[in-house]
Motif scaffolding. Structure first.
Motif, mmCIF file in Angstrom:
data_model
loop_
_atom_site.group_PDB
_atom_site.id
_atom_site.type_symbol
_atom_site.label_atom_id
_atom_site.label_comp_id
_atom_site.label_asym_id
_atom_site.label_seq_id
_atom_site.Cartn_x
_atom_site.Cartn_y
_atom_site.Cartn_z
ATOM 1 N N LEU A 52 1.205 -1.451 -0.259
ATOM 2 C CA LEU A 52 -0.129 -0.158 0.274
ATOM 3 C C LEU A 52 1.102 1.191 0.583
ATOM 4 N N PHE A 53 2.298 1.126 0.187
ATOM 5 C CA PHE A 53 3.037 2.100 0.714
ATOM 6 C C PHE A 53 3.155 2.860 -0.704
ATOM 7 N N VAL A 54 3.991 1.737 -1.261
ATOM 8 C CA VAL A 54 4.119 2.162 -2.707
ATOM 9 C C VAL A 54 3.488 2.297 -4.261
ATOM 10 N N ALA A 62 -2.761 15.379 -4.224
ATOM 11 C CA ALA A 62 -1.048 15.068 -3.927
ATOM 12 C C ALA A 62 -0.524 14.323 -2.527
ATOM 13 N N PHE A 63 -1.005 15.942 -1.815
ATOM 14 C CA PHE A 63 0.103 16.236 -0.372
ATOM 15 C C PHE A 63 -0.909 15.370 0.657
ATOM 16 N N VAL A 123 -0.534 11.902 4.236
ATOM 17 C CA VAL A 123 -1.397 11.677 5.096
ATOM 18 C C VAL A 123 -1.568 9.821 4.985
ATOM 19 N N TYR A 124 -1.708 9.419 3.945
ATOM 20 C CA TYR A 124 -1.736 7.734 3.819
ATOM 21 C C TYR A 124 -0.544 6.917 3.342
ATOM 22 N N PHE A 160 3.094 12.585 13.048
ATOM 23 C CA PHE A 160 3.246 14.479 12.687
ATOM 24 C C PHE A 160 3.239 13.853 11.209
ATOM 25 N N SER A 161 3.538 12.903 10.318
ATOM 26 C CA SER A 161 3.625 13.010 8.606
ATOM 27 C C SER A 161 2.820 14.697 8.424
ATOM 28 N N GLN A 162 1.305 14.412 8.751
ATOM 29 C CA GLN A 162 0.467 15.384 7.965
ATOM 30 C C GLN A 162 0.854 17.266 8.333
#
Length: 222
Positions: free
Chosen positions: A90-92, A127-128, A133-134, A174-176
């Motif tokens: 899913l990450f890729v 895109a952001f 987030v995801y 904190f990724s967002q």
């Protein structure tokens, strides 16, 4: 190439390539709140170069996952293995879709009025969110499950698992809001890969010494 070494090299390729791509993109693209889209025209070449690196990183990461699963073999727990594989894929996939959306913005930015319209804001937000987030949430899940597999099987040093839990929590929370957290996941993969290489080299030295033939006995004097 033997399995642990192949995993290490694949992880190093992924980490280095994606770190370069993220560095170029973060330098070119403004934070979302104040993004006017000027980068899509003024820095189109740099952004396109970074986007071309992402498929290379994705393929290397999938190879990293596959080789690690082969390394675990019968020690692989089905529950952790399912989440480990699923979060990595899913990450890729999410990263590829985000890269495609960013590429579409660069292409459409050549049209007059595109950057001032709602379509740009929609594509930019897509895109952001796909990336920060995801995709990065899936990266944090991958770090948690991979760290749990390290603890359960010991296929590499357990301190990398503790590091994975800590960095995974930072990415999850904190990724967002903190763009620099994008670098934490590839840095962890790089650390794990270098640790695997180091352990392979360290363990190979005693084996090589044990295989060396003993010196022949001296001939008796006449």
């Amino acid at each position: 190439m033997k399995t642990p070494r192949a995993a290490a090299f694949a992880g190093i390729v992924f980490a280095v390539v994606i770190l370069v791509a993220f560095a170029i993109l973060l330098q070119a693209i403004q934070p979302r709140a104040g993004d006017t889209g000027a980068w899509a025209r003024d820095k189109a070449s740099a952004v396109n170069f970074a986007l071309q690196l992402i498929p290379v990183a994705g393929v290397a990461f999938l190879w990293f996952i596959g080789v690690l699963r082969d390394r675990l073999g019968p020690d692989e727990d089905k529950l952790f293995a399912t989440v480990f594989l699923g979060s990595g894929v899913l990450f890729v996939g999410l990263l590829f879709v985000a890269a495609a959306a960013t590429s579409a913005i660069v292409f459409a930015a050549q049209e007059p009025g595109f950057l001032a319209g709602a379509t740009f804001r929609l594509a930019r937000s897509l895109a952001f969110d796909l990336t920060s987030v995801y995709a990065m949430k899936m990266a944090s899940v991958f770090m948690f499950t991979a760290s749990s597999l390290i603890v359960r099987t010991g296929f590499t040093s357990r301190w990398t698992a503790a590091l994975g839990y800590g960095l995974g929590l930072l990415v999850l929370l904190f990724s967002q809001s903190a763009p620099l957290t994008l670098f934490l996941f590839p840095l962890w993969v790089l650390t794990v890969s270098l640790t695997i290489l180091w352990e392979q080299w360290r363990d190979a030295e005693p084996r090589a010494a044990a295989r060396e033939p003993a010196s022949p006995p001296l001939a008796p004097e006449a």
